[in-house]
Design a protein around this motif. Structure first.
Motif, PDB file in Angstrom:
ATOM      1  N   VAL A 415       0.613  -1.325   0.102  1.00  7.70           N
ATOM      2  CA  VAL A 415       0.095   0.007   0.146  1.00  7.70           C
ATOM      3  C   VAL A 415       0.943   1.125   0.143  1.00  7.70           C
ATOM      4  O   VAL A 415       0.553   2.249  -0.554  1.00  7.70           O
ATOM      5  CB  VAL A 415      -1.107  -0.037   1.243  1.00  7.70           C
ATOM      6  N   VAL A 427      -6.248  -0.015  -3.847  1.00  6.36           N
ATOM      7  CA  VAL A 427      -6.517   0.003  -2.344  1.00  6.36           C
ATOM      8  C   VAL A 427      -6.836  -1.413  -2.070  1.00  6.36           C
ATOM      9  O   VAL A 427      -6.124  -2.108  -1.287  1.00  6.36           O
ATOM     10  CB  VAL A 427      -7.100   1.071  -1.833  1.00  6.36           C
ATOM     11  N   LYS A 456      -4.558   6.185   1.550  1.00  4.61           N
ATOM     12  CA  LYS A 456      -5.060   5.402   0.897  1.00  4.61           C
ATOM     13  C   LYS A 456      -6.379   4.627   1.516  1.00  4.61           C
ATOM     14  O   LYS A 456      -6.360   3.763   2.524  1.00  4.61           O
ATOM     15  CB  LYS A 456      -4.009   3.942   0.756  1.00  4.61           C
TER      16      LYS A 456
END
Ligand SMILES: Cc1cc2nc3c(=O)[nH]c(=O)nc-3n(C[C@H](O)[C@H](O)[C@H](O)COP(=O)(O)OP(=O)(O)OC[C@H]3O[C@@H](n4cnc5c(N)ncnc54)[C@H](O)[C@@H]3O)c2cc1C
Length: 465
Positions: A415, A427, A456
């Protein structure tokens, strides 16, 4: 001279920076020089109470919130347009307890700060491989680095965190306190609150370790990667390896005639006795005909900052990344074919060897799901701000084409290596469905209004959803 500002923030004792303040442009700049956002106010906090005051201030006015740790995220999520930046850059204190072997680290510290203080005691924890990366964002996304195969990810070393929630309350998260929040913080990013202090476990490391890069000519890439595949399979946990494909950076210890020459490098760091490290890297150093071999006994702190000048603040950057289940012949051929197609000599790809202690933690123990991944590649387009726009466009296209070529070999993505725009939809790929769903539940409990969404983003959800 400090300009007066008209904004009054109750309970806030830090510095309030608005557009007319002389530090405004510096305070809104982040590592990636392509990011150009203009917040309404930057709240430079001095401590946890300031963070809480800033969150409450923002909530009362329904302001867009961004949280700045080290400002390194390539997507520039540390700043927002027309909202408030909760800026932790003045909160960089690190305090080591050498008996307990833990470090208390403020949320705006950089890895260079942590290494500096912990190495004074011959201790360290897994951190990023560039000293000016922030502890905050890196830790909350997982944290990969030289020591991870021996000592686990950064999140595996997180003992507890002090968190300012979306309500502006100060809570502790650990295995005993808010365990759901603690689970989510270990991989789920900045979605759940502002971490004002981290406490990490430390381990004896160095201060002298066997470390450094070996460079070979780009033409040797396929051979080096095939050798490397076997070399890392047998590597002890102490040995951390990162491959760098690009050109040789113009570092002072490299002869000038080699600067910017296309090259594959394997950089290593042995987290154990120097003699054992010498034996562990011997085969690698003897492979083929290196252009230059910089491996040797090195202070761990110096090794940790060795790459700092190759990726400075303010250059223009664009990233693409993916995890790789393994290094098949086909993957090696794709990497060798694309790695040197960049236009800018500053662009490169880096590939981290995972496994070891990372893989021994059960997947569901933390919110970092990529435990079984063997390699993690990040393709980094990097060019100078003054360079022609065509260079950026060419290398952005290079990074995308390179990733596309790896499409059928992708195994999720880390991520913290996701960029903005075309990566927003990734994501879920980063977490996988199970982890994402569990994160969404914790998000619904601690930040149901998605106040912390410049990140994110995990959408608040419920099990039923
Ligand atoms: C040159 C370079 C080298 C890197 N090397 C590595 C590496 O070796 N290993 C690795 O794992 N990653 C590495 N990364 C990726 C890095 O983990 C991410 O860029 C990370 O976001 C950096 O954290 P930061 O605090 O500097 O970022 P910021 O841009 O300040 O923050 C990113 C996001 O994290 C959140 N955040 C930050 N601090 C806090 C906090 N205290 N509380 C709550 N939320 C917070 C916010 O949501 C923010 O939007 C590297 C990045 C760069 C640019």
């Amino acid at each position: 001279m400090t300009e007066r500002t008209t904004i009054q923030m109750p309970g806030f004792r830090g510095v309030v920076i608005t557009p007319e303040h002389h530090e405004y442009d510096g305070a809104r700049a982040v590592w990636n020089g392509t990011v150009d956002r203009r917040p309404r106010v930057i709240a430079r906090c001095r401590g946890t109470a300031d963070v809480a005051a800033a969150v409450r201030f923002a909530r009362a006015r329904d302001l867009e919130i961004a949280v700045r740790g080290g400002g390194h995220n390539v997507a520039g999520t540390a700043v927002c347009d027309d909202g408030i930046v909760i800026d932790l850059s003045a909160m960089r204190a690190v305090s080591v307890d050498p008996v307990e072997r833990t470090a208390l680290v403020q949320g705006g510290a950089l890895w260079g700060d942590v290494d500096h203080e912990t190495q004074a005691h011959g201790l360290a924890t897994t951190g990023g491989i560039v000293g000016h990366t922030g502890v905050g964002g890196l830790s909350l996304g997982g944290g990969i680095g030289w020591l991870m195969r021996k000592h686990g990810l950064t999140v595996d070393n997180l003992v507890e965190a002090e968190v300012v929630t979306a309500e502006g309350e100060i809570v502790r998260a650990s295995t005993d306190d808010h365990p759901d929040l603690f689970w989510a913080l270990r991989g789920g990013g900045g979605n759940f609150g502002v971490v004002s202090t981290f406490r990490f476990a430390l381990h004896p490391v160095g201060p002298t370790v066997m470390a450094g890069p070996v460079f070979w000519a780009a033409e040797d890439t396929t051979d080096v990667l095939r050798f490397y595949r076997g070399f890392v399979t047998d590597a002890p946990d102490e040995l951390g390896n990162v491959i760098r494909l690009g050109t040789i950076p113009p570092l002072p210890m490299v002869n000038e005639d080699l600067h910017f020459r296309p090259s594959i490098a394997v950089a290593s760091c042995y987290a154990g006795p120097v003699d054992d490290g010498e034996r562990a890297v011997r085969g690698l150093r003897q492979f083929g005909t290196p252009l230059v071999d910089l491996v040797g006994p090195t202070r761990y702190g110096d090794h940790q900052s060795g790459l700092d000048d190759t990726v400075p603040h303010g250059w223009h950057y664009y990233w693409k990344a993916t995890n790789l289940a393994g290094l098949s012949d086909e993957v090696i051929d794709i990497v060798a074919e694309h790695a040197y197609d960049a236009t800018s000599p500053r662009s490169y790809a880096a590939m981290f060897h995972m496994g070891g202690a990372v893989a021994r933690v059960p997947r569901e123990a933390t919110a970092y799901p990529g435990r079984d991944v063997e390699h993690n590649i990040v393709i980094d387009a990097a060019w100078l701000p003054e360079q022609d726009d065509t260079v950026g466009a060419a290398d952005t296209a290079w990074a995308r084409t390179f990733l596309d070529a790896l499409q059928s070999h992708r195994a999720g993505v880390y991520v913290n290596f996701l960029d903005s725009d075309d990566d927003t939809s990734r994501v879920r790929e980063a977490y996988g469905d199970d982890t994402y769903r569990r994160l969404a539940e914790v998000k619904a409990k601690y930040d149901p209004d998605n106040v912390f969404h410049n990140n994110k983003n995990i959408q608040p959800g419920t099990l039923a959803q």
